[in-house]
Design a protein around this motif. Structure first.
Motif, PDB file in Angstrom:
ATOM      1  N   ARG A  94       0.808  -1.220   0.000  1.00 47.80           N
ATOM      2  CA  ARG A  94       0.000   0.000   0.000  1.00 47.80           C
ATOM      3  C   ARG A  94       0.844   1.275   0.000  1.00 47.80           C
ATOM      4  O   ARG A  94       0.337   2.348  -0.314  1.00 47.80           O
ATOM      5  CB  ARG A  94      -0.924   0.015   1.219  1.00 47.80           C
ATOM      6  N   THR A  95       2.105   1.195   0.365  1.00 45.02           N
ATOM      7  CA  THR A  95       2.952   2.391   0.372  1.00 45.02           C
ATOM      8  C   THR A  95       3.722   2.489  -0.939  1.00 45.02           C
ATOM      9  O   THR A  95       3.973   1.492  -1.613  1.00 45.02           O
ATOM     10  CB  THR A  95       3.940   2.388   1.550  1.00 45.02           C
ATOM     11  N   MET A  96       4.086   3.716  -1.278  1.00 47.06           N
ATOM     12  CA  MET A  96       4.876   3.949  -2.494  1.00 47.06           C
ATOM     13  C   MET A  96       6.295   3.437  -2.270  1.00 47.06           C
ATOM     14  O   MET A  96       6.776   3.402  -1.144  1.00 47.06           O
ATOM     15  CB  MET A  96       4.958   5.445  -2.796  1.00 47.06           C
ATOM     16  N   ASN A  97       6.969   3.090  -3.374  1.00 44.27           N
ATOM     17  CA  ASN A  97       8.374   2.728  -3.216  1.00 44.27           C
ATOM     18  C   ASN A  97       9.190   4.011  -3.033  1.00 44.27           C
ATOM     19  O   ASN A  97       8.684   5.125  -3.212  1.00 44.27           O
ATOM     20  CB  ASN A  97       8.874   1.855  -4.372  1.00 44.27           C
ATOM     21  N   ALA A  98      10.441   3.872  -2.662  1.00 43.43           N
ATOM     22  CA  ALA A  98      11.273   5.028  -2.306  1.00 43.43           C
ATOM     23  C   ALA A  98      11.418   6.032  -3.450  1.00 43.43           C
ATOM     24  O   ALA A  98      11.355   7.237  -3.229  1.00 43.43           O
ATOM     25  CB  ALA A  98      12.653   4.553  -1.853  1.00 43.43           C
ATOM     26  N   ALA A  99      11.582   5.548  -4.663  1.00 48.91           N
ATOM     27  CA  ALA A  99      11.755   6.458  -5.804  1.00 48.91           C
ATOM     28  C   ALA A  99      10.481   7.259  -6.065  1.00 48.91           C
ATOM     29  O   ALA A  99      10.533   8.473  -6.294  1.00 48.91           O
ATOM     30  CB  ALA A  99      12.163   5.681  -7.050  1.00 48.91           C
ATOM     31  N   LEU A 104       7.786  12.482  -5.787  1.00 43.78           N
ATOM     32  CA  LEU A 104       6.569  13.175  -5.387  1.00 43.78           C
ATOM     33  C   LEU A 104       6.884  14.283  -4.390  1.00 43.78           C
ATOM     34  O   LEU A 104       6.355  15.392  -4.491  1.00 43.78           O
ATOM     35  CB  LEU A 104       5.575  12.181  -4.793  1.00 43.78           C
ATOM     36  N   GLU A 105       7.740  14.002  -3.420  1.00 41.01           N
ATOM     37  CA  GLU A 105       8.110  15.022  -2.441  1.00 41.01           C
ATOM     38  C   GLU A 105       8.761  16.226  -3.117  1.00 41.01           C
ATOM     39  O   GLU A 105       8.491  17.371  -2.747  1.00 41.01           O
ATOM     40  CB  GLU A 105       9.033  14.436  -1.377  1.00 41.01           C
ATOM     41  N   ILE A 106       9.604  15.996  -4.111  1.00 42.42           N
ATOM     42  CA  ILE A 106      10.227  17.102  -4.835  1.00 42.42           C
ATOM     43  C   ILE A 106       9.182  17.902  -5.604  1.00 42.42           C
ATOM     44  O   ILE A 106       9.180  19.134  -5.572  1.00 42.42           O
ATOM     45  CB  ILE A 106      11.331  16.591  -5.785  1.00 42.42           C
ATOM     46  N   ALA A 107       8.268  17.216  -6.273  1.00 41.05           N
ATOM     47  CA  ALA A 107       7.222  17.909  -7.037  1.00 41.05           C
ATOM     48  C   ALA A 107       6.330  18.737  -6.112  1.00 41.05           C
ATOM     49  O   ALA A 107       5.995  19.888  -6.433  1.00 41.05           O
ATOM     50  CB  ALA A 107       6.383  16.902  -7.828  1.00 41.05           C
ATOM     51  N   ILE A 108       5.960  18.189  -4.965  1.00 44.82           N
ATOM     52  CA  ILE A 108       5.115  18.922  -4.015  1.00 44.82           C
ATOM     53  C   ILE A 108       5.865  20.122  -3.452  1.00 44.82           C
ATOM     54  O   ILE A 108       5.316  21.225  -3.350  1.00 44.82           O
ATOM     55  CB  ILE A 108       4.606  17.993  -2.902  1.00 44.82           C
ATOM     56  N   ALA A 109       7.137  19.933  -3.101  1.00 43.15           N
ATOM     57  CA  ALA A 109       7.939  21.054  -2.592  1.00 43.15           C
ATOM     58  C   ALA A 109       8.077  22.141  -3.652  1.00 43.15           C
ATOM     59  O   ALA A 109       7.985  23.337  -3.346  1.00 43.15           O
ATOM     60  CB  ALA A 109       9.316  20.560  -2.136  1.00 43.15           C
ATOM     61  N   ASN A 110       8.282  21.743  -4.891  1.00 46.31           N
ATOM     62  CA  ASN A 110       8.393  22.694  -5.990  1.00 46.31           C
ATOM     63  C   ASN A 110       7.095  23.494  -6.137  1.00 46.31           C
ATOM     64  O   ASN A 110       7.111  24.701  -6.351  1.00 46.31           O
ATOM     65  CB  ASN A 110       8.725  21.944  -7.284  1.00 46.31           C
ATOM     66  N   TRP A 111       5.984  22.824  -6.000  1.00 45.30           N
ATOM     67  CA  TRP A 111       4.670  23.475  -6.093  1.00 45.30           C
ATOM     68  C   TRP A 111       4.445  24.412  -4.905  1.00 45.30           C
ATOM     69  O   TRP A 111       4.030  25.550  -5.066  1.00 45.30           O
ATOM     70  CB  TRP A 111       3.598  22.400  -6.177  1.00 45.30           C
ATOM     71  N   ARG A 112       4.748  23.934  -3.693  1.00 44.85           N
ATOM     72  CA  ARG A 112       4.529  24.749  -2.488  1.00 44.85           C
ATOM     73  C   ARG A 112       5.451  25.959  -2.442  1.00 44.85           C
ATOM     74  O   ARG A 112       5.026  27.062  -2.106  1.00 44.85           O
ATOM     75  CB  ARG A 112       4.746  23.915  -1.229  1.00 44.85           C
ATOM     76  N   GLN A 113       6.730  25.768  -2.754  1.00 43.64           N
ATOM     77  CA  GLN A 113       7.713  26.833  -2.600  1.00 43.64           C
ATOM     78  C   GLN A 113       7.750  27.797  -3.775  1.00 43.64           C
ATOM     79  O   GLN A 113       7.979  28.987  -3.602  1.00 43.64           O
ATOM     80  CB  GLN A 113       9.100  26.229  -2.377  1.00 43.64           C
ATOM     81  N   CYS A 114       7.541  27.282  -4.974  1.00 43.41           N
ATOM     82  CA  CYS A 114       7.691  28.111  -6.178  1.00 43.41           C
ATOM     83  C   CYS A 114       6.369  28.356  -6.896  1.00 43.41           C
ATOM     84  O   CYS A 114       6.326  29.154  -7.831  1.00 43.41           O
ATOM     85  CB  CYS A 114       8.658  27.444  -7.158  1.00 43.41           C
ATOM     86  N   GLY A 115       5.338  27.644  -6.513  1.00 45.82           N
ATOM     87  CA  GLY A 115       4.070  27.756  -7.216  1.00 45.82           C
ATOM     88  C   GLY A 115       4.111  27.116  -8.593  1.00 45.82           C
ATOM     89  O   GLY A 115       3.244  27.355  -9.422  1.00 45.82           O
TER      90      GLY A 115
END
Length: 142
Positions: A94-99, A104-115
């Motif tokens: 049920r959990t995502m693999n590490a990659a 996903l964390e990078i994409a979300i951070a990019n969205w949150r920090q840079c819009g």
């Protein structure tokens, strides 16, 4: 997150929604709860909201997550451990693999920090190498 539709790995349609691998669909929890059907998972509701289709009636291979109290939760029985894709992509965990989670964390951070709505794949390569998710050529050369 959409990865592919069956064997197609470029632009594709899911219902009337034009997609590309890597598209992330986000739905506010209040909207999701309002439109959610009985016995429907939150991820299935989100998918249906955007595409008009039941996820089990498609060939979509994807990953599921949520953001709860500001934190990424990488569990989904709908996308990460579905019976409908017959283990073609995920390992029934049920959990995502590490990659997956890292990207996903990078994409979300990019969205949150840079819009930024889009995160380019080439922007992910160096961080993935730095964290050992993909090997550096110099590490694999002999």
């Amino acid at each position: 997150i959409f990865y592919q539709n069956g064997d197609i790995s470029k632009d594709f349609y899911v219902g009337n929604l034009k997609c590309q691998p890597g598209y992330i669909l986000l739905l506010e929890a209040t909207t999701m709860k309002r439109i959610q059907r009985k016995n429907e998972t939150p991820h299935a509701t989100t998918f249906r909201h955007f595409t008009g289709l039941n996820v089990s009636d498609t060939n979509i291979i994807g990953g599921g997550f949520s953001i709860q109290d500001g934190d990424l939760v990488d569990r989904s029985g709908t996308f990460n451990a579905p019976s409908y894709n017959f283990g073609k992509f995920h390992d029934q965990n049920r959990t995502m693999n590490a990659a997956e989670k890292f990207v996903l964390e990078i994409a979300i951070a990019n969205w949150r920090q840079c819009g930024a709505q889009n995160t380019k794949v080439e922007d992910l390569i160096e961080p993935m190498k730095a964290f050992g998710i993909i090997p550096n050529k110099k590490d694999t050369a002999q």
